[in-house]
Motif scaffolding. Structure first.
Motif, PDB file in Angstrom:
ATOM      1  N   LEU A 213       7.634   1.952  -4.589  1.00  0.00           N
ATOM      2  CA  LEU A 213       6.527   2.452  -3.773  1.00  0.00           C
ATOM      3  C   LEU A 213       6.039   1.366  -2.815  1.00  0.00           C
ATOM      4  CD1 LEU A 213       4.465   4.477  -6.410  1.00  0.00           C
ATOM      5  CD2 LEU A 213       5.965   5.367  -4.636  1.00  0.00           C
ATOM      6  N   LEU A 252       1.920  -8.913  -9.812  1.00  0.00           N
ATOM      7  CA  LEU A 252       0.759  -8.611  -8.962  1.00  0.00           C
ATOM      8  C   LEU A 252       1.115  -8.538  -7.484  1.00  0.00           C
ATOM      9  CD1 LEU A 252      -2.454 -10.587  -9.941  1.00  0.00           C
ATOM     10  CD2 LEU A 252      -2.205  -8.163  -9.568  1.00  0.00           C
ATOM     11  N   LEU A 255       1.331  -5.145  -5.415  1.00  0.00           N
ATOM     12  CA  LEU A 255       0.034  -4.527  -5.118  1.00  0.00           C
ATOM     13  C   LEU A 255      -0.735  -5.325  -4.076  1.00  0.00           C
ATOM     14  CD1 LEU A 255      -1.717  -2.097  -6.070  1.00  0.00           C
ATOM     15  CD2 LEU A 255      -3.027  -3.764  -7.341  1.00  0.00           C
ATOM     16  N   LEU A 258       0.776  -4.623  -0.807  1.00  0.00           N
ATOM     17  CA  LEU A 258       0.494  -3.226  -0.458  1.00  0.00           C
ATOM     18  C   LEU A 258      -0.922  -3.081   0.106  1.00  0.00           C
ATOM     19  CD1 LEU A 258       1.448  -0.146  -0.811  1.00  0.00           C
ATOM     20  CD2 LEU A 258      -0.037  -0.196  -2.778  1.00  0.00           C
ATOM     21  N   ILE A 259      -1.906  -3.674  -0.575  1.00  0.00           N
ATOM     22  CA  ILE A 259      -3.298  -3.561  -0.110  1.00  0.00           C
ATOM     23  C   ILE A 259      -3.434  -4.210   1.267  1.00  0.00           C
ATOM     24  CG2 ILE A 259      -5.699  -4.277  -0.556  1.00  0.00           C
ATOM     25  CD1 ILE A 259      -5.157  -3.949  -3.512  1.00  0.00           C
ATOM     26  N   LEU A 262      -1.992  -1.888   3.800  1.00  0.00           N
ATOM     27  CA  LEU A 262      -2.839  -0.705   3.991  1.00  0.00           C
ATOM     28  C   LEU A 262      -4.037  -1.021   4.867  1.00  0.00           C
ATOM     29  CD1 LEU A 262      -2.940   1.038   0.491  1.00  0.00           C
ATOM     30  CD2 LEU A 262      -1.829   1.823   2.556  1.00  0.00           C
ATOM     31  N   VAL A 263      -4.583  -2.210   4.694  1.00  0.00           N
ATOM     32  CA  VAL A 263      -5.739  -2.610   5.495  1.00  0.00           C
ATOM     33  C   VAL A 263      -5.328  -2.810   6.951  1.00  0.00           C
ATOM     34  CG1 VAL A 263      -7.429  -4.438   5.881  1.00  0.00           C
ATOM     35  CG2 VAL A 263      -6.973  -3.652   3.560  1.00  0.00           C
ATOM     36  N   ALA A 264      -4.189  -3.504   7.138  1.00  0.00           N
ATOM     37  CA  ALA A 264      -3.806  -3.892   8.494  1.00  0.00           C
ATOM     38  C   ALA A 264      -3.030  -2.805   9.242  1.00  0.00           C
ATOM     39  CB  ALA A 264      -2.977  -5.166   8.431  1.00  0.00           C
ATOM     40  N   PRO A 266      -1.567   0.912   8.063  1.00  0.00           N
ATOM     41  CA  PRO A 266      -1.283   1.895   7.015  1.00  0.00           C
ATOM     42  C   PRO A 266       0.043   2.634   7.166  1.00  0.00           C
ATOM     43  CG  PRO A 266      -3.198   2.551   8.312  1.00  0.00           C
ATOM     44  CD  PRO A 266      -2.820   1.184   8.763  1.00  0.00           C
TER      45      PRO A 266
ATOM     46  N   ILE B 102      -9.934   1.023  -0.580  1.00  0.00           N
ATOM     47  CA  ILE B 102      -9.126   0.787   0.630  1.00  0.00           C
ATOM     48  C   ILE B 102      -8.159   1.949   0.898  1.00  0.00           C
ATOM     49  CG2 ILE B 102      -7.435  -0.771   1.720  1.00  0.00           C
ATOM     50  CD1 ILE B 102      -8.882  -3.020   0.035  1.00  0.00           C
ATOM     51  N   ARG B 106      -7.986   4.846   4.052  1.00  0.00           N
ATOM     52  CA  ARG B 106      -6.849   4.795   4.974  1.00  0.00           C
ATOM     53  C   ARG B 106      -5.835   5.913   4.777  1.00  0.00           C
ATOM     54  NH1 ARG B 106      -7.260  -0.024   8.110  1.00  0.00           N
ATOM     55  NH2 ARG B 106      -5.791   1.188   9.309  1.00  0.00           N
ATOM     56  N   LEU B 107      -5.789   6.475   3.579  1.00  0.00           N
ATOM     57  CA  LEU B 107      -4.729   7.456   3.300  1.00  0.00           C
ATOM     58  C   LEU B 107      -5.295   8.814   2.915  1.00  0.00           C
ATOM     59  CD1 LEU B 107      -2.494   5.190   1.033  1.00  0.00           C
ATOM     60  CD2 LEU B 107      -2.287   5.511   3.472  1.00  0.00           C
ATOM     61  N   VAL B 114      -0.208   8.487  -4.394  1.00  0.00           N
ATOM     62  CA  VAL B 114       0.890   7.571  -4.698  1.00  0.00           C
ATOM     63  C   VAL B 114       0.412   6.115  -4.640  1.00  0.00           C
ATOM     64  CG1 VAL B 114       3.093   6.703  -3.818  1.00  0.00           C
ATOM     65  CG2 VAL B 114       2.712   9.145  -4.016  1.00  0.00           C
ATOM     66  N   LEU B 118      -0.465   2.778  -8.163  1.00  0.00           N
ATOM     67  CA  LEU B 118      -0.023   1.394  -8.406  1.00  0.00           C
ATOM     68  C   LEU B 118      -1.114   0.541  -9.071  1.00  0.00           C
ATOM     69  CD1 LEU B 118       1.785   0.610  -5.029  1.00  0.00           C
ATOM     70  CD2 LEU B 118       2.770   1.422  -7.152  1.00  0.00           C
ATOM     71  N   TYR B 119      -2.369   0.905  -8.864  1.00  0.00           N
ATOM     72  CA  TYR B 119      -3.475   0.045  -9.310  1.00  0.00           C
ATOM     73  C   TYR B 119      -3.514  -0.232 -10.811  1.00  0.00           C
ATOM     74  CZ  TYR B 119      -5.520  -0.183  -4.694  1.00  0.00           C
ATOM     75  OH  TYR B 119      -5.723  -0.459  -3.374  1.00  0.00           O
ATOM     76  N   PHE B 121      -1.320  -0.637 -12.880  1.00  0.00           N
ATOM     77  CA  PHE B 121      -0.290  -1.594 -13.309  1.00  0.00           C
ATOM     78  C   PHE B 121      -0.645  -3.034 -12.918  1.00  0.00           C
ATOM     79  CE2 PHE B 121       1.829   2.522 -12.654  1.00  0.00           C
ATOM     80  CZ  PHE B 121       2.189   2.749 -13.968  1.00  0.00           C
ATOM     81  N   ALA B 122      -1.687  -3.187 -12.114  1.00  0.00           N
ATOM     82  CA  ALA B 122      -2.072  -4.535 -11.692  1.00  0.00           C
ATOM     83  C   ALA B 122      -2.981  -5.220 -12.712  1.00  0.00           C
ATOM     84  CB  ALA B 122      -2.785  -4.464 -10.348  1.00  0.00           C
ATOM     85  N   PRO B 125      -1.221  -7.831 -15.412  1.00  0.00           N
ATOM     86  CA  PRO B 125      -0.944  -9.182 -14.890  1.00  0.00           C
ATOM     87  C   PRO B 125      -2.208  -9.963 -14.534  1.00  0.00           C
ATOM     88  CG  PRO B 125       0.079  -7.508 -13.472  1.00  0.00           C
ATOM     89  CD  PRO B 125      -0.463  -6.801 -14.667  1.00  0.00           C
ATOM     90  N   LEU B 129      -3.087 -13.534 -15.997  1.00  0.00           N
ATOM     91  CA  LEU B 129      -3.292 -14.689 -15.089  1.00  0.00           C
ATOM     92  C   LEU B 129      -4.628 -15.383 -15.357  1.00  0.00           C
ATOM     93  CD1 LEU B 129      -2.132 -13.787 -11.461  1.00  0.00           C
ATOM     94  CD2 LEU B 129      -1.351 -15.677 -12.866  1.00  0.00           C
TER      95      LEU B 129
END
Lengths: 277, 293
Positions: A213, A252, A255, A258-259, A262-264, A266, B102, B106-107, B114, B118-119, B121-122, B125, B129
């Protein structure tokens, strides 16, 4: 450092192969197949069983054939619901859970490692070499299909305008199934290429889906060049982060990138104006 | 009867009555804990139904928000002054959950779903960390606030009722109407002068506050928080199922379905653990196919 760079390129090639499969299904059939990660690992698990009873080449071919058969069944389930995108997303999540559940039932939650090629070729690990060759060969095959065959032209036509393609006499259903099977083939080859590099477990399909993705979103929908670039960016950043910060940073990275994208932008770095927003 | 926007709330009466009399009948703290966890789970599902299913923004990263809120509470509880730890938990929760805002800005449609997937799964980690903050894979303990379980039990019920009251007020307000407009046609809503982004941000903040309040009680009952909360099962999958069982956007029914599914999950864990994922996936598909029919 050279090893990290080389490993990143090989991993990036496999990521690109995975993402291309996902992109084909999204482009041609307009299906968001969230069971794609599960499809990637299912080949590895089938192969791990077949390697115990069959010679390696036969085990690989048989596991790909079985994965294609399963892929056909998944396509049939998604095809029924494809008009309702949200519904098809839910169904694909359910299929992914089902596959994960079956794998858990049969193999348990333990880590599994597979060895296909030992030794070295041209000074690099045979497994790395195999992964690179398999990915490049698959992408070359995809290029040939899309450029020189009727199937490729039909896929392009259906992706462009499904209704018009139908009026032109193209069998949209068959074309969609063929594109899904090509995607499944890519998932299987990627699985064979990458699973010997990392240990696998039933839940890892979601991690591969995350990668796919991220590559698709970052690279832009339908952009092969974008997929290549974003795969390389992703794998290289992951390797460098894992080396300098630690292994969790690697997970990490998709993601975080990706973020940022998406910000800059999309529509993706290399998106061809396909609107996501 | 149906035209009354509060009609659905009457359906809440039987489960609420059961919840209220349970401690009087059942003395076991363990069973009471299970009751209150299922109740809070029902409220989490109802919030999901109201804010995401109703607006057409199917947030597949909801478990990230729930787990983030729980971690925010656990982290803030390290501060010994309650007057500081409550606003601190809200601030941490808003900061962590703002990441999921975000893609919302935007979406749209399936692409939003979709990206949000993904979030969750973050979180694992991140926890690995920063083990000093999140406790790694093991998670962190939550400082107990309530001196006795009965007050925790009834406060949780009161919070659930308050949540439904707030949701009902929003549902019949301009924001509720706009959420439906956004689902039906966002571009039309925008061209009608609705400041869609402002509504999205407002609803996101509301969801975060509500979830943080619920996770405050949830973590008090459980006593610890770990990254397992971000796992799509049970919260997301059961939320998707519960919202589809009856009319999507009918939070009260989703609440009841959420409670039932929470108990089903408990039974599956206890007796059919090996087959749990298979059964859940079959249930999920069946419910959506029947819903479609």
């Amino acid at each position: 450092m050279i090893e990290i760079f080389l490993f990143s390129i090989i991993t990036g090639l496999v990521y690109m192969l995975m993402a291309t499969g996902f992109n084909i299904v999204l482009g041609v059939s307009k299906m968001v197949n969230l069971a794609y990660g599960a499809q990637i690992i299912i080949t590895a698990y089938i192969m791990s069983t077949l390697l115990d009873i069959l010679p390696m080449p036969l085990a690989i071919i048989s596991s790909i054939a079985l994965s294609l058969a399963i892929g056909g069944a998944i396509w049939q389930s998604l095809w029924i619901f494809r008009r309702d995108l949200i519904l098809s997303i839910v169904v694909s999540i359910a299929i992914a859970l089902f596959i994960e559940g079956v794998i858990l039932k049969i193999y348990g939650a333990r880590l599994l490692s597979i060895t296909i090629a030992g030794g070295e070729v041209l000074g690099i690990s045979s497994q790395w070499f195999l992964a690179a060759v398999a990915s490049i060969a698959s992408m070359a095959l995809f290029y040939i299909i899309m450029t020189y065959t009727m199937l490729g032209k039909r896929m392009a036509a259906v992706a462009e305008n499904e209704d018009l393609a139908r009026y032109m006499g193209i069998n949209v259903r068959l074309t969609s199934m063929a594109s899904f099977l090509i995607a499944t083939l890519f998932a299987s080859i990627a699985s064979i290429a990458i699973t010997p590099l990392y240990a696998i477990y039933p839940h890892i399909g979601w991690y591969y889906l995350t990668i796919v993705l991220a590559v698709v979103v970052i690279g832009g929908l339908g952009s092969i060049a974008g997929s290549l670039a974003s795969s390389m960016i992703l794998s290289l950043t992951q390797s460098v982060a894992a080396y300098y910060i630690g292994s969790p940073a690697k997970d990490l990275i998709p993601l975080a990138i990706l973020i940022s994208v998406l910000v800059a932008k999309p529509e993706g770095i290399f998106g061809r104006g396909v609107r996501w927003a | 009867m149906k035209s009354n926007p509060y009609w659905d709330l009457y359906i809440l009466a039987p489960p609420l009555a059961v919840m209220i009399i349970t401690p009087l009948i059942i003395g076991s703290i363990y069973l009471q804990s299970l009751m209150i966890l299922s109740y809070l789970f029902g409220v989490i599902v109802a919030i999901y139904d109201f804010f995401y299913i109703r607006s057409g923004y199917i947030n597949l990263g909801y478990t990230y928000m729930v787990a983030s809120a729980a971690f925010a509470v656990a982290i803030a509880m390290r501060i010994h002054s309650m007057s500081l730890s409550i606003p601190a938990s809200l601030l941490i929760s808003l900061a962590m959950c703002s990441a999921i805002l975000i893609p919302m800005l935007r979406l749209r449609g399936p692409f939003y779903s979709v990206a949000t997937l993904l979030y969750p799964f973050a979180l694992a980690p991140i926890a690995r960390l920063f083990p000093d903050v999140f406790g790694g894979d093991a998670g962190i303990y939550v400082r107990p606030i309530f001196s006795d379980f009965t007050s925790l039990y009834y406060s949780s019920i009161a919070l659930g009722v308050l949540t439904f009251a707030v949701v009902s007020i929003i549902m019949s307000s301009r924001v509720g109407v706009i959420l439906t407009m956004i689902r039906d046609d966002e571009i039309l809503a925008e061209s009608s002068g609705v400041r869609v982004d402002r509504i999205k941000i407002l609803s996101h903040i509301l969801v975060t506050i509500m979830i943080t309040a619920i996770m405050f009680f949830y973590t008090q009952v459980v006593g610890a928080v770990s990254v397992e909360l971000a796992d799509p099962i049970p919260i997301l999958i059961y939320a998707l199922m519960a919202t589809a069982i009856y009319k999507p956007g009918s939070s009260v029914y989703s609440f009841i379905a959420g409670i039932a599914l929470w108990w089903l999950d408990g039974l599956l864990r206890a007796y059919l653990y090996d087959l749990r994922l298979i059964i859940i996936s079959i249930l999920l598909i069946s419910i959506y196919i029947l819903r479609r029919g």
